[in-house]
Design a protein around this motif. Structure first.
Motif, PDB file in Angstrom:
ATOM      1  N   ALA A 307      71.741  87.847  42.057  1.00  0.00           N
ATOM      2  CA  ALA A 307      71.105  86.843  41.201  1.00  0.00           C
ATOM      3  C   ALA A 307      70.178  85.929  42.006  1.00  0.00           C
ATOM      4  N   VAL A 308      70.623  85.536  43.211  1.00  0.00           N
ATOM      5  CA  VAL A 308      69.791  84.667  44.045  1.00  0.00           C
ATOM      6  C   VAL A 308      68.559  85.427  44.541  1.00  0.00           C
ATOM      7  N   MET A 309      68.717  86.725  44.816  1.00  0.00           N
ATOM      8  CA  MET A 309      67.564  87.530  45.222  1.00  0.00           C
ATOM      9  C   MET A 309      66.528  87.596  44.104  1.00  0.00           C
ATOM     10  N   PHE A 310      66.984  87.694  42.862  1.00  0.00           N
ATOM     11  CA  PHE A 310      66.043  87.685  41.737  1.00  0.00           C
ATOM     12  C   PHE A 310      65.269  86.363  41.706  1.00  0.00           C
ATOM     13  N   ALA A 311      65.990  85.254  41.910  1.00  0.00           N
ATOM     14  CA  ALA A 311      65.332  83.956  41.929  1.00  0.00           C
ATOM     15  C   ALA A 311      64.327  83.867  43.083  1.00  0.00           C
ATOM     16  N   ALA A 312      64.705  84.396  44.253  1.00  0.00           N
ATOM     17  CA  ALA A 312      63.801  84.374  45.402  1.00  0.00           C
ATOM     18  C   ALA A 312      62.535  85.175  45.118  1.00  0.00           C
ATOM     19  N   CYS A 313      62.702  86.353  44.523  1.00  0.00           N
ATOM     20  CA  CYS A 313      61.544  87.188  44.202  1.00  0.00           C
ATOM     21  C   CYS A 313      60.616  86.485  43.203  1.00  0.00           C
ATOM     22  N   ALA A 314      61.214  85.796  42.223  1.00  0.00           N
ATOM     23  CA  ALA A 314      60.396  85.066  41.246  1.00  0.00           C
ATOM     24  C   ALA A 314      59.610  83.943  41.918  1.00  0.00           C
ATOM     25  N   VAL A 315      60.238  83.263  42.873  1.00  0.00           N
ATOM     26  CA  VAL A 315      59.543  82.191  43.595  1.00  0.00           C
ATOM     27  C   VAL A 315      58.418  82.774  44.453  1.00  0.00           C
ATOM     28  N   PHE A 316      58.678  83.893  45.131  1.00  0.00           N
ATOM     29  CA  PHE A 316      57.625  84.512  45.935  1.00  0.00           C
ATOM     30  C   PHE A 316      56.450  84.938  45.050  1.00  0.00           C
ATOM     31  N   ALA A 317      56.753  85.441  43.868  1.00  0.00           N
ATOM     32  CA  ALA A 317      55.682  85.817  42.944  1.00  0.00           C
ATOM     33  C   ALA A 317      54.833  84.607  42.583  1.00  0.00           C
ATOM     34  N   ALA A 318      55.485  83.439  42.427  1.00  0.00           N
ATOM     35  CA  ALA A 318      54.764  82.229  42.049  1.00  0.00           C
ATOM     36  C   ALA A 318      53.888  81.691  43.168  1.00  0.00           C
ATOM     37  N   PRO A 383      60.200 100.099  53.806  1.00  0.00           N
ATOM     38  CA  PRO A 383      58.807  99.639  53.906  1.00  0.00           C
ATOM     39  C   PRO A 383      57.877 100.293  52.898  1.00  0.00           C
ATOM     40  N   LEU A 384      58.045 101.603  52.682  1.00  0.00           N
ATOM     41  CA  LEU A 384      57.189 102.298  51.717  1.00  0.00           C
ATOM     42  C   LEU A 384      57.441 101.788  50.305  1.00  0.00           C
ATOM     43  N   VAL A 385      58.718 101.655  49.924  1.00  0.00           N
ATOM     44  CA  VAL A 385      59.068 101.222  48.574  1.00  0.00           C
ATOM     45  C   VAL A 385      58.595  99.788  48.329  1.00  0.00           C
ATOM     46  N   VAL A 386      58.910  98.913  49.276  1.00  0.00           N
ATOM     47  CA  VAL A 386      58.634  97.498  49.074  1.00  0.00           C
ATOM     48  C   VAL A 386      57.140  97.204  49.087  1.00  0.00           C
ATOM     49  N   THR A 387      56.423  97.792  50.040  1.00  0.00           N
ATOM     50  CA  THR A 387      54.990  97.507  50.098  1.00  0.00           C
ATOM     51  C   THR A 387      54.258  98.087  48.894  1.00  0.00           C
ATOM     52  N   THR A 388      54.658  99.274  48.452  1.00  0.00           N
ATOM     53  CA  THR A 388      54.027  99.857  47.270  1.00  0.00           C
ATOM     54  C   THR A 388      54.281  98.992  46.044  1.00  0.00           C
ATOM     55  N   LEU A 389      55.527  98.522  45.917  1.00  0.00           N
ATOM     56  CA  LEU A 389      55.907  97.745  44.746  1.00  0.00           C
ATOM     57  C   LEU A 389      55.268  96.361  44.745  1.00  0.00           C
ATOM     58  N   GLY A 392      51.098  96.486  45.912  1.00  0.00           N
ATOM     59  CA  GLY A 392      50.378  97.175  44.838  1.00  0.00           C
ATOM     60  C   GLY A 392      50.596  96.558  43.473  1.00  0.00           C
ATOM     61  N   GLY A 393      51.807  96.080  43.211  1.00  0.00           N
ATOM     62  CA  GLY A 393      52.129  95.571  41.878  1.00  0.00           C
ATOM     63  C   GLY A 393      51.949  94.086  41.696  1.00  0.00           C
ATOM     64  N   GLY A 394      51.808  93.338  42.801  1.00  0.00           N
ATOM     65  CA  GLY A 394      51.600  91.906  42.682  1.00  0.00           C
ATOM     66  C   GLY A 394      52.830  91.172  42.157  1.00  0.00           C
ATOM     67  N   PRO A 395      52.659  90.051  41.451  1.00  0.00           N
ATOM     68  CA  PRO A 395      53.801  89.284  40.937  1.00  0.00           C
ATOM     69  C   PRO A 395      54.747  90.109  40.072  1.00  0.00           C
ATOM     70  N   ALA A 396      54.207  91.024  39.270  1.00  0.00           N
ATOM     71  CA  ALA A 396      55.086  91.870  38.450  1.00  0.00           C
ATOM     72  C   ALA A 396      55.980  92.728  39.321  1.00  0.00           C
ATOM     73  N   GLY A 397      55.452  93.172  40.465  1.00  0.00           N
ATOM     74  CA  GLY A 397      56.263  93.953  41.393  1.00  0.00           C
ATOM     75  C   GLY A 397      57.418  93.150  41.954  1.00  0.00           C
ATOM     76  N   TRP A 398      57.163  91.863  42.269  1.00  0.00           N
ATOM     77  CA  TRP A 398      58.248  90.990  42.730  1.00  0.00           C
ATOM     78  C   TRP A 398      59.341  90.877  41.683  1.00  0.00           C
ATOM     79  N   LEU A 399      58.961  90.682  40.418  1.00  0.00           N
ATOM     80  CA  LEU A 399      59.957  90.537  39.356  1.00  0.00           C
ATOM     81  C   LEU A 399      60.741  91.826  39.154  1.00  0.00           C
ATOM     82  N   LEU A 400      60.073  92.963  39.288  1.00  0.00           N
ATOM     83  CA  LEU A 400      60.775  94.242  39.153  1.00  0.00           C
ATOM     84  C   LEU A 400      61.772  94.435  40.286  1.00  0.00           C
TER      85      LEU A 400
END
Length: 439
Positions: A307-318, A383-389, A392-400
């Protein structure tokens, strides 16, 4: 007030017995301190290696960046597969001797990096290094299980993690001096320091008492050598843990690229966030692990980490919102990094308790070799999964990505309880707690 919640296991099964008092009891009380010093000695070398290896291989050894990347990917793929047989070796021959042997092999592999001059030689040395590292991690977990009482293992592992981060920081600083000098002799000196760290690690591990090797399985040697692969509940738990370990390339790779390419934050923010993470784990990992004492608290820690990782990803997207200035972007990235390190510490504590506590007594090394394969897998594929997501995906990738962490954390609890129900005590019945047995 009576507990009306559904019956479920609330404590880890007694699948790993308490250490045998007859096996070297004189030195057993000092085992955690010796394990900590051994961890510190080789983590200093690891810090040096992580900081300088890429530039050494390309600038001194004469390899191309593509050769280094491909060689390390192959090496860690082989290393992840080597963890199970080398962990089985620790079970059969004893974890102390196996740990010492693999620490010496790692030292030899690091020393061989000083002599490489071609891609085949680099690939052979890197594969030996990755395989020995994976096997050493499994053997040391089995050694810890043989020397430390079950109720103290998570706390000891937390101290080892804090020592590891402190050693990495020292090693990174020494590596930075070599990078500043930029000479061949400076690189050779820090690689020699790395090899020396593993030699010291072997010396320290050799001073520990030697737990007895595990008793041979009644199912036969060939069958027991692959037992973990047929333990489906444990395999599922290990796969979920590997997904959670995708957090590793978030800090080391995804965030640096994201900061430079997508935010207004200055480049020095990358270094500041790395220092923040290292210092936080060094200071607070032990405290974060204290509440984790059994199956339910471990599963809860992993669920909370997701749950905290989801919050962190949302903050990074912002942090890439339009109009966000440099100062505001840095503040947002710092907040996200605080959430990231909290999730890291909680996941680590829960993961240690689950992975070690659910391993059968006679196959701790083998099971830890398989469970620990999530680290090289995360290093290889992450590295391949994270950088592609993300890139390549931007803020939406962080949320995913955050959703993946959250769902994985939620799924860990049922997977752990299922694995606990399949554990058996020496006399046969399922390993569940007395609380779970009450109607």
């Amino acid at each position: 007030m009576a507990n009306t919640s559904p019956a479920r296991p609330t404590a880890l099964p007694d699948s790993v017995p308490a250490p045998d008092p007859a096996a070297g009891g004189a030195g057993r009380g000092h085992a955690p301190r010796t394990l900590l010093l051994a961890q510190l000695s080789n983590s200093v070398g690891d810090g040096v290696f992580y900081v300088t290896s890429a530039l050494y291989f390309t600038g001194v050894a004469g390899l191309s960046a593509a050769q280094v990347g491909a060689g390390l990917a192959v090496a860690w793929a082989v290393g992840s597969a080597a963890g199970v047989p080398l962990g089985t070796l620790a079970d059969r021959r004893g974890p102390r001797g196996t740990s010492v042997f693999l620490a010496l092999v790692t030292a030899a592999a690091v020393a061989s990096f000083l002599l490489i001059g071609s891609f085949p030689a680099f690939l052979a040395a890197a594969t030996l290094y990755a395989s020995a590292q994976s096997g050493l991690a499994a053997a040391r977990q089995a050694l810890l299980a043989g020397l430390v009482a079950p109720e103290a293992r998570t706390a000891v592992l937390a101290r080892l993690q804090a020592a590891s981060n402190a050693g990495l920081a020292v090693g990174a600083a020494l590596g930075g001096l070599a990078l500043h000098a930029g000479t061949r002799d400076a690189y050779l000196a820090v690689f020699a320091l790395d090899a020396g760290g593993f030699l010291l690690c072997a010396l320290l591990l050799g001073r520990l008492p030697a737990p007895a090797p595990a008793r041979a399985s009644a199912t036969g040697a060939a069958d027991s050598a692959t037992a973990v692969l047929r333990d489906r509940p444990y395999v599922v738990l290990a796969l979920l843990n590997a997904l959670m370990l995708l957090r590793m390339p978030v800090l080391s790779l995804a965030l640096p690229l994201w900061i430079v390419q997508r935010t207004a934050a200055p480049g020095w923010t990358v270094s500041a966030l790395f220092v923040l993470n290292t210092v936080a784990v060094t200071l607070f990992q032990v405290r974060a692990a204290r509440p984790v004492t059994d199956l339910e608290s471990a599963a809860g820690a992993v669920r909370g980490a997701g749950a905290v990782m989801f919050a962190a990803c949302a903050v990074f997207a912002a942090s890439a919102l339009p109009g966000l200035g440099a100062g505001a972007a840095v503040a947002v990235l710092v907040l996200g990094s605080v959430l990231l390190v909290v999730a890291e510490m909680r996941h680590s504590a829960g993961s240690w308790q689950l992975g070690l506590g659910l391993a059968p007594a006679d196959r701790v090394g083998q099971y830890q070799g398989f469970y620990g394969a999530g680290v090289p897998v995360a290093r290889t594929l992450g590295p391949l999964v994270v950088t592609t997501l993300l890139i390549g995906g931007g803020p939406a990738g962080w949320l995913l990505l955050g959703a993946v962490f959250a769902l994985t954390g939620v799924a860990t609890g049922p997977a752990a309880r299922r694995a606990a129900r399949t554990r058996t005590r020496p006399d046969g019945p399922p390993a569940v707690s007395s609380a779970a047995a009450r109607p």
